[in-house]
Design a protein around this motif. Sequence first.
Motif, short mmCIF file in Angstrom:
data_model
loop_
_atom_site.label_atom_id
_atom_site.label_comp_id
_atom_site.label_asym_id
_atom_site.label_seq_id
_atom_site.Cartn_x
_atom_site.Cartn_y
_atom_site.Cartn_z
N TRP A 1 0.85 -1.19 0.00
CA TRP A 1 0.00 0.00 0.00
C TRP A 1 0.88 1.23 0.00
N ASP A 2 0.48 2.23 -0.75
CA ASP A 2 1.09 3.56 -0.70
C ASP A 2 -0.06 4.53 -0.51
N MET A 3 -0.37 4.82 0.74
CA MET A 3 -1.58 5.56 1.12
C MET A 3 -2.78 4.80 0.56
N MET A 4 -3.46 5.32 -0.45
CA MET A 4 -4.66 4.66 -0.96
C MET A 4 -4.39 3.92 -2.27
N ASP A 5 -3.15 3.93 -2.73
CA ASP A 5 -2.79 3.26 -3.98
C ASP A 5 -2.20 1.89 -3.68
N ILE A 6 -2.37 0.98 -4.63
CA ILE A 6 -1.74 -0.33 -4.55
C ILE A 6 -0.57 -0.32 -5.52
N VAL A 7 0.61 -0.68 -5.04
CA VAL A 7 1.80 -0.73 -5.87
C VAL A 7 2.20 -2.19 -6.02
N ILE A 8 2.33 -2.64 -7.27
CA ILE A 8 2.66 -4.02 -7.56
C ILE A 8 4.09 -4.09 -8.07
N SER A 9 4.92 -4.89 -7.39
CA SER A 9 6.32 -5.12 -7.75
C SER A 9 7.09 -3.81 -7.96
N LYS A 10 6.69 -2.76 -7.26
CA LYS A 10 7.34 -1.44 -7.34
C LYS A 10 7.39 -0.90 -8.77
N THR A 11 6.50 -1.42 -9.62
CA THR A 11 6.52 -1.06 -11.03
C THR A 11 5.20 -0.48 -11.49
N VAL A 12 4.08 -1.06 -11.02
CA VAL A 12 2.74 -0.64 -11.45
C VAL A 12 1.99 -0.09 -10.25
N ARG A 13 1.31 1.03 -10.46
CA ARG A 13 0.49 1.67 -9.42
C ARG A 13 -0.95 1.67 -9.91
N ILE A 14 -1.86 1.24 -9.03
CA ILE A 14 -3.29 1.30 -9.35
C ILE A 14 -3.96 2.18 -8.31
N THR A 15 -4.69 3.18 -8.82
CA THR A 15 -5.33 4.17 -7.95
C THR A 15 -6.83 3.93 -7.90
N ARG A 16 -7.50 4.61 -6.98
CA ARG A 16 -8.95 4.48 -6.88
C ARG A 16 -9.60 4.96 -8.16
N PRO A 17 -10.63 4.42 -8.61
CA PRO A 17 -11.49 3.37 -8.02
C PRO A 17 -11.07 1.95 -8.37
N TYR A 18 -9.80 1.72 -8.66
CA TYR A 18 -9.23 0.40 -8.87
C TYR A 18 -9.84 -0.34 -10.06
N GLN A 19 -9.94 0.34 -11.15
CA GLN A 19 -10.41 -0.25 -12.41
C GLN A 19 -9.19 -0.47 -13.32
N PRO A 20 -9.34 -1.27 -14.38
CA PRO A 20 -8.18 -1.53 -15.25
C PRO A 20 -7.51 -0.27 -15.77
N ASP A 21 -8.28 0.76 -16.11
CA ASP A 21 -7.68 1.99 -16.63
C ASP A 21 -6.96 2.80 -15.55
N ASP A 22 -7.15 2.46 -14.28
CA ASP A 22 -6.48 3.16 -13.19
C ASP A 22 -5.09 2.61 -12.91
N ALA A 23 -4.70 1.55 -13.60
CA ALA A 23 -3.36 0.97 -13.44
C ALA A 23 -2.40 1.69 -14.38
#
Length: 196
Positions: free
Chosen positions: A142-164
Amino acid sequence: LVRKMASDLASQAPLPLVGSQVAVQQRGRQWSGEVIAIASRGSPERIIIIKSPSQTNSRLSDVSFFNLDLVESYEVTCPPTSPEIPVERLPRLDVRKLNSRVKTASDEKRAAAGLRRSSSTSGAGGARELFDHLMSVGECEWDMMDIVISKTVRITRPYQPDDAQLQKGESSDVAAGLLANVKQAVVQFNKTINKS
């Protein structure tokens, strides 16, 4: 009577300047040292703070506070070596602005913490469940409200495919492949949630 007279004489003497060397006598004991601070000139108390060499450790100093209205006597043994530096007043604090900043920061932290724990997000399904699902794609954090995957991809709210999105500075083929996998995992997760 003698003590009262000495105390009266001490209370009539002017305040020493910061940097002065003083000798203070109180209860039959004498202290001497450099004046490092005095009470505000407008306050009714006449308090000085004296720094003197420590008797127990040569690398340290003792600091003593004296109310000049209550000491038996004091005298300036050496005036300051440099002129007293005028003390600038700090600007007034805008308490409303500070409270607003504190409230905003705490609301953000509370929202992020609640988001991690709750299962309700603006996307279909819970952020925590999505986080757990994305663990199959790569290491998540977690990075505040974002999910960071493998320190490479960040997905922000509302966590839809286009938010990655790729993190700044990431542009390799491996990173692009991971981004595609994350988007696919989000689509799969949303389908799973919509079925239930």
